[in-house]
Design a protein around this motif. Structure first.
Motif, PDB file in Angstrom:
ATOM      1  N   ARG A 111       0.834  -1.201   0.000  1.00 33.20           N
ATOM      2  CA  ARG A 111       0.000   0.000   0.000  1.00 33.20           C
ATOM      3  C   ARG A 111       0.872   1.256   0.000  1.00 33.20           C
ATOM      4  N   ILE A 112       1.971   1.221   0.757  1.00 31.26           N
ATOM      5  CA  ILE A 112       2.895   2.355   0.781  1.00 31.26           C
ATOM      6  C   ILE A 112       3.477   2.586  -0.616  1.00 31.26           C
ATOM      7  N   ALA A 113       3.885   1.514  -1.268  1.00 29.14           N
ATOM      8  CA  ALA A 113       4.517   1.620  -2.590  1.00 29.14           C
ATOM      9  C   ALA A 113       3.613   2.317  -3.595  1.00 29.14           C
ATOM     10  N   ALA A 114       2.307   2.143  -3.437  1.00 28.87           N
ATOM     11  CA  ALA A 114       1.349   2.699  -4.399  1.00 28.87           C
ATOM     12  C   ALA A 114       0.688   3.980  -3.912  1.00 28.87           C
ATOM     13  N   ALA A 115       1.194   4.565  -2.822  1.00 31.46           N
ATOM     14  CA  ALA A 115       0.551   5.744  -2.226  1.00 31.46           C
ATOM     15  C   ALA A 115       0.520   6.923  -3.177  1.00 31.46           C
ATOM     16  N   SER A 116      -0.537   7.701  -3.098  1.00 30.19           N
ATOM     17  CA  SER A 116      -0.671   8.895  -3.923  1.00 30.19           C
ATOM     18  C   SER A 116       0.067  10.072  -3.293  1.00 30.19           C
ATOM     19  N   VAL A 117       0.231  11.125  -4.064  1.00 24.94           N
ATOM     20  CA  VAL A 117       0.857  12.342  -3.546  1.00 24.94           C
ATOM     21  C   VAL A 117       0.045  12.900  -2.380  1.00 24.94           C
ATOM     22  N   GLU A 118      -1.259  12.919  -2.534  1.00 22.13           N
ATOM     23  CA  GLU A 118      -2.118  13.458  -1.480  1.00 22.13           C
ATOM     24  C   GLU A 118      -1.990  12.649  -0.187  1.00 22.13           C
ATOM     25  N   GLU A 119      -1.926  11.343  -0.306  1.00 24.42           N
ATOM     26  CA  GLU A 119      -1.786  10.497   0.891  1.00 24.42           C
ATOM     27  C   GLU A 119      -0.440  10.728   1.565  1.00 24.42           C
ATOM     28  N   ALA A 120       0.617  10.881   0.778  1.00 27.64           N
ATOM     29  CA  ALA A 120       1.955  11.087   1.345  1.00 27.64           C
ATOM     30  C   ALA A 120       2.084  12.454   2.020  1.00 27.64           C
ATOM     31  N   LEU A 121       1.325  13.421   1.532  1.00 23.47           N
ATOM     32  CA  LEU A 121       1.388  14.772   2.109  1.00 23.47           C
ATOM     33  C   LEU A 121       0.489  14.938   3.333  1.00 23.47           C
ATOM     34  N   ASN A 122      -0.268  13.927   3.670  1.00 23.64           N
ATOM     35  CA  ASN A 122      -1.225  14.012   4.776  1.00 23.64           C
ATOM     36  C   ASN A 122      -0.574  13.584   6.092  1.00 23.64           C
TER      37      ASN A 122
END
Length: 409
Positions: free
Chosen positions: A198-209
């Motif tokens: 799930r981490i590998a496929a994370a979106s930009v928005e998810e990583a910035l949250n």
């Protein structure tokens, strides 16, 4: 250790004269908030920013800065016009930022993000200025020459990062030989409980949250992959002159304990504060005195529990890469940092997946070890040359991979 050396008590100088590099970023804005609250205690000599002329003009106006420098020369006209009714001098370009950095003052706050902050911060040290350091790249890219210059000039290098500031306070002037372990904490970021897939496929928005901290995008992405903790360990190695084998990371989701020092007698001291960057910034602005800040106060009855866990290197490979770079030394931390900056930029631009960040950094480090690019930088100029080589190579590699479809979102 440059942290403990330096000039006489800054509290004897009133108002304290401040230079703020990176005035338009998150650390810069928090610093300005504190300066605005104590106009009698501080006088702003100069402010510098990258390309945001409107925000830099606002900062210069509210702080009544004597000089404002913007690195992007195309933004000069806008900045000049915005400050035309003030007494603030205006300049643009690389040399203008360096001019801001070396102006006579009591403290330079170095908050420029990325390798762009290395040259002006080193110029400030070389000019004999005390520096409150919020720029990781200075010590990650060129830690040896930076600490050498701080020692030579007998200036203070005060840590703004919450982790290093907490450790600095927890040390309490103790003999470094009595340190058994030095520990920086990690919140775990937004992906602390996520699976590797799930981490590998994370979106930009998810990583910035980020769950605890409000930071700039680059630092927030580093936090999501725990690369920031590896960079902080490299910083701690240089700041506190502690060998790599005595440095550790522990995940602490509450972000209340920011750093710990374990001593040879079995005792441990911890630096604790709310997750508000105004606390460590204020410590540096006032050192060795203390300022009053508007930061929330800790209520331990409400907090109730503080938890800690070991980092997972399988799910967060960037942390392992940084630890390996620290252990191997030489110019590998410089390579790691440069490759990471370009990879993070590519992820934010949605050109590579989140997993591509650590993947690219690993490949860049291996390539640099093979061809000798990861040599020990003899000077700041040498470190910046290595940085430039790796950045250009990274841009090319990522562009070729994207064009060939090897990297997909």
């Amino acid at each position: 250790m440059a942290l403990g050396n330096g000039h006489s008590d800054m509290s004897a100088r009133a108002p304290r004269r401040i230079v703020l590099l990176g005035a338009t970023g998150s650390i810069g804005r928090s610093t300005v908030d504190l300066l605005e609250r104590d106009p009698e205690g501080f006088s702003v000599v100069a402010v510098a920013g990258g390309a945001n002329a409107a925000e830099l003009a606002r900062v210069a106006r509210v702080t009544k800065a004597e000089f404002a420098a913007i690195r992007d020369e195309s933004a000069y006209a806008e900045l000049k016009e915005a400050l035309s009714d003030t007494n603030t001098q205006v300049a643009a370009g690389r040399e203008a930022v360096i001019e801001a950095a070396v102006r006579e003052c009591d403290l330079v706050v170095s908050a420029i993000v990325g390798a762009a902050g290395v040259e002006p911060t080193y110029a400030a040290l070389s000019a004999g200025r005390d520096v409150a350091l919020a720029n990781k790249e200075c010590l990650v890219c060129a830690g040896v020459p930076f600490m050498r210059m701080a020692k030579k000039m007998k200036v203070r290098l005060l840590p703004v990062d919450s982790e290093h500031n907490a450790i600095f306070q927890a040390l309490g002037g103790e003999d470094p030989a009595r340190i058994e372990r030095m520990i920086v904490t990690a919140s775990g970021g937004p992906f602390r409980t996520w699976s590797r897939e799930r981490i590998a496929a994370a979106s930009v928005e998810e990583a910035l949250n980020h769950p605890n901290w409000a930071m700039g995008p680059k630092v927030t992405i580093d936090s999501a992959g725990l690369m920031n903790k590896g960079l902080e360990l490299i910083e701690a190695h240089h700041l506190f002159d502690v060998p790599a084998e005595k440095l550790e990371v522990v995940v602490h989701p509450q972000s209340i304990v920011h750093g710990l020092v374990a001593f040879t007698d079995g005792s441990v001291t911890a630096g604790m504060a709310p997750p508000d960057m105004r606390v460590p910034i204020a410590h540096c602005l006032g050192y060795p005195d203390r300022l009053t800040t508007p930061a929330p106060r800790l209520d331990f009855a409400k907090i109730a529990a503080l938890t800690f866990e070991a980092p997972d290197f399988e799910r967060f490979p960037a942390l392992r890469l940084a630890l390996d770079a620290l252990a191997n030394g030489g110019g590998l931390p410089t390579v790691l940092n440069a490759a990471n900056e370009i990879a993070v930029e590519a992820f934010l631009d949605r050109r590579i997946p989140f997993a591509g960040i650590a993947g690219h950094v690993a490949e860049a480090c291996e390539a640099a070890l093979r061809d000798g690019t990861a040599r020990e930088p003899a000077s700041v100029e040498d470190a910046l040359a290595i940085d430039h080589i790796v950045r250009e190579r990274s841009r090319t590699v990522l562009a070729v991979a994207a064009a060939s479809g090897m990297l997909t979102l």
